[in-house]
Design a protein around this motif. Structure first.
Motif, PDB file in Angstrom:
ATOM      1  N   LEU A 173     -29.238  47.921 114.926  1.00 37.14           N
ATOM      2  CA  LEU A 173     -27.983  48.735 114.186  1.00 37.14           C
ATOM      3  C   LEU A 173     -28.659  49.371 112.780  1.00 37.14           C
ATOM      4  O   LEU A 173     -28.283  50.488 112.619  1.00 37.14           O
ATOM      5  N   ALA A 174     -29.511  48.467 112.084  1.00 34.76           N
ATOM      6  CA  ALA A 174     -30.002  48.922 110.795  1.00 34.76           C
ATOM      7  C   ALA A 174     -31.079  50.020 110.854  1.00 34.76           C
ATOM      8  O   ALA A 174     -30.998  50.979 110.299  1.00 34.76           O
ATOM      9  N   GLN A 178     -30.695  53.668 109.375  1.00 31.44           N
ATOM     10  CA  GLN A 178     -31.684  54.123 108.695  1.00 31.44           C
ATOM     11  C   GLN A 178     -31.991  55.659 109.032  1.00 31.44           C
ATOM     12  O   GLN A 178     -32.128  56.590 108.287  1.00 31.44           O
ATOM     13  N   ILE A 179     -32.049  55.901 110.443  1.00 32.27           N
ATOM     14  CA  ILE A 179     -32.360  57.315 111.057  1.00 32.27           C
ATOM     15  C   ILE A 179     -31.133  58.093 110.809  1.00 32.27           C
ATOM     16  O   ILE A 179     -31.386  59.414 110.400  1.00 32.27           O
ATOM     17  N   VAL A 187     -28.522  57.072  99.850  1.00 31.22           N
ATOM     18  CA  VAL A 187     -27.766  55.805 100.606  1.00 31.22           C
ATOM     19  C   VAL A 187     -28.902  55.319 101.172  1.00 31.22           C
ATOM     20  O   VAL A 187     -29.862  55.648 101.947  1.00 31.22           O
ATOM     21  N   HIS A 188     -29.187  53.812 101.140  1.00 34.77           N
ATOM     22  CA  HIS A 188     -30.139  52.947 101.374  1.00 34.77           C
ATOM     23  C   HIS A 188     -29.411  51.764 102.481  1.00 34.77           C
ATOM     24  O   HIS A 188     -28.601  51.099 102.001  1.00 34.77           O
ATOM     25  N   ILE A 189     -30.241  51.662 103.692  1.00 30.58           N
ATOM     26  CA  ILE A 189     -29.968  50.500 104.443  1.00 30.58           C
ATOM     27  C   ILE A 189     -30.855  49.522 104.479  1.00 30.58           C
ATOM     28  O   ILE A 189     -32.290  49.929 104.883  1.00 30.58           O
ATOM     29  N   LYS A 238     -36.600  49.196 103.414  1.00 26.65           N
ATOM     30  CA  LYS A 238     -36.146  49.369 104.782  1.00 26.65           C
ATOM     31  C   LYS A 238     -35.989  48.098 105.325  1.00 26.65           C
ATOM     32  O   LYS A 238     -34.901  47.668 106.026  1.00 26.65           O
ATOM     33  N   ARG A 239     -36.973  47.186 105.085  1.00 24.09           N
ATOM     34  CA  ARG A 239     -37.175  45.981 105.855  1.00 24.09           C
ATOM     35  C   ARG A 239     -37.440  44.749 104.512  1.00 24.09           C
ATOM     36  O   ARG A 239     -38.468  45.118 103.818  1.00 24.09           O
TER      37      ARG A 239
END
Length: 308
Positions: A173-174, A178-179, A187-189, A238-239
């Motif tokens: 889902l993350a 992000q995509i 907006v950042h995940i 991102k991670r």
């Protein structure tokens, strides 16, 4: 307010929603964000632990604190909580979805309602939280969404199928989020992948293999994860990995599956099980067990990477 390095030059208090805020990583986050002077919205299933956490956060310096006794698996309740936060405290700048439950046991031994309950909290709960906050963040082109995954989200481990499947789903889902949100530069995940963390999720877990689980070494404090998350908010990755062996385990699983399969079961049994004769229990999967909520579990002597 004194500038906080996690906020860069802008010391304006953030509005931060933390789920699972009464135990483990969520509690550690609430305390650290309170000390930074942020506005906090705390969500968990049990009211009394929420009230205690809120009191601690007010004393620690939070700009304001609101609480919501709700289950993240209840989409309507999550939506109502987010709208209430927006009315009281303003737009949500950061959300950290840290609510999670676990179950131990062979797949066929874990009752269907418990397996489904793990996925309901960990996967559907994560989707509910994101669904409630993402549209507003996209409209403003501003916001941070932090999802708590796990190193097992890139592995297979015996007797933890429900939990591992849920963390694989959160990782997926993350990446999809992000995509899909590349068109919103503000907006950042971030997917956080902790390794072994000393939290109460282990004694609180559903158990159908006669054992209480324990975190695999090297073990880190929940405060370490919280501090790394807060420090990352100004430039969200991102991670975010927390655990020096995470990459090695994931690489071994991906590149040497036969060898991994041969060694993981005996190694897992050796390092992640307490030698106790535990009767079958659904733990806190189907209903909260507030008595076991705490910052840490019961494995002292932690490796703590916290840096001030």
């Amino acid at each position: 307010m004194t500038a906080d390095p996690a906020k860069g030059d802008d010391a304006t208090p953030r509005v931060v929603l933390v789920t699972g805020a009464t135990s483990g990583i969520g509690l550690a986050l609430a305390r650290e964000l309170a000390a930074a002077g942020d506005h906090l919205a705390l969500l968990a299933r049990s009211k009394e632990p929420l009230d205690r956490t809120a009191s601690e956060c007010r004393t620690a310096g939070a700009a304001s604190v609101t609480t919501f006794a709700a289950d993240v698996a209840d989409g309507a309740a999550v939506e109502a909580a987010v709208r209430d936060v927006e009315r009281r405290q303003g737009p949500i700048d950061v959300v950290v979805q840290s609510a999670g439950v676990a179950a131990y046991g062979r797949f066929e031994d874990v009752p269907p309602e418990v397996f489904d309950g793990v996925l309901a909290t960990n996967v559907l709960g994560t989707a509910n939280v994101v669904r409630a906050v993402l549209p507003g963040m996209r409209d403003r082109n501003d916001g941070r969404i932090v999802l708590i995954g796990s190193v097992v989200g890139a592995l297979a481990v015996p007797e933890m199928s429900a939990y591992a499947v849920s963390k694989w789903a959160i990782r997926s889902l993350a990446r999809h989020l992000q995509i899909e949100n590349r068109d919103r530069s503000g907006v950042h995940i971030t997917l956080v992948t902790p390794g072994g963390i000393d939290t109460p999720i282990y004694p609180q877990a559903a158990t159908y293999n006669g054992h209480v689980g324990k975190p695999p070494p090297p073990i880190y404090a929940p405060e370490t994860v919280a501090h790394r998350i807060v420090q990352s908010l100004n430039r969200p990755p991102k991670r975010l990995d927390v655990g020096i062996t995470n990459a090695v385990m994931a690489l071994g699983f991906a590149l040497l599956p036969s060898l991994y399969d041969a060694i993981v079961t005996p190694l897992f049994n050796l390092v992640t099980k307490e030698r106790e004769n535990v009767p079958p229990t659904s733990g806190n999967v189907l209903r909260p067990n507030a008595a076991l909520n705490a910052l840490r579990g019961r494995h002292p002597g932690l490796t703590n990477l916290r840096r001030r």
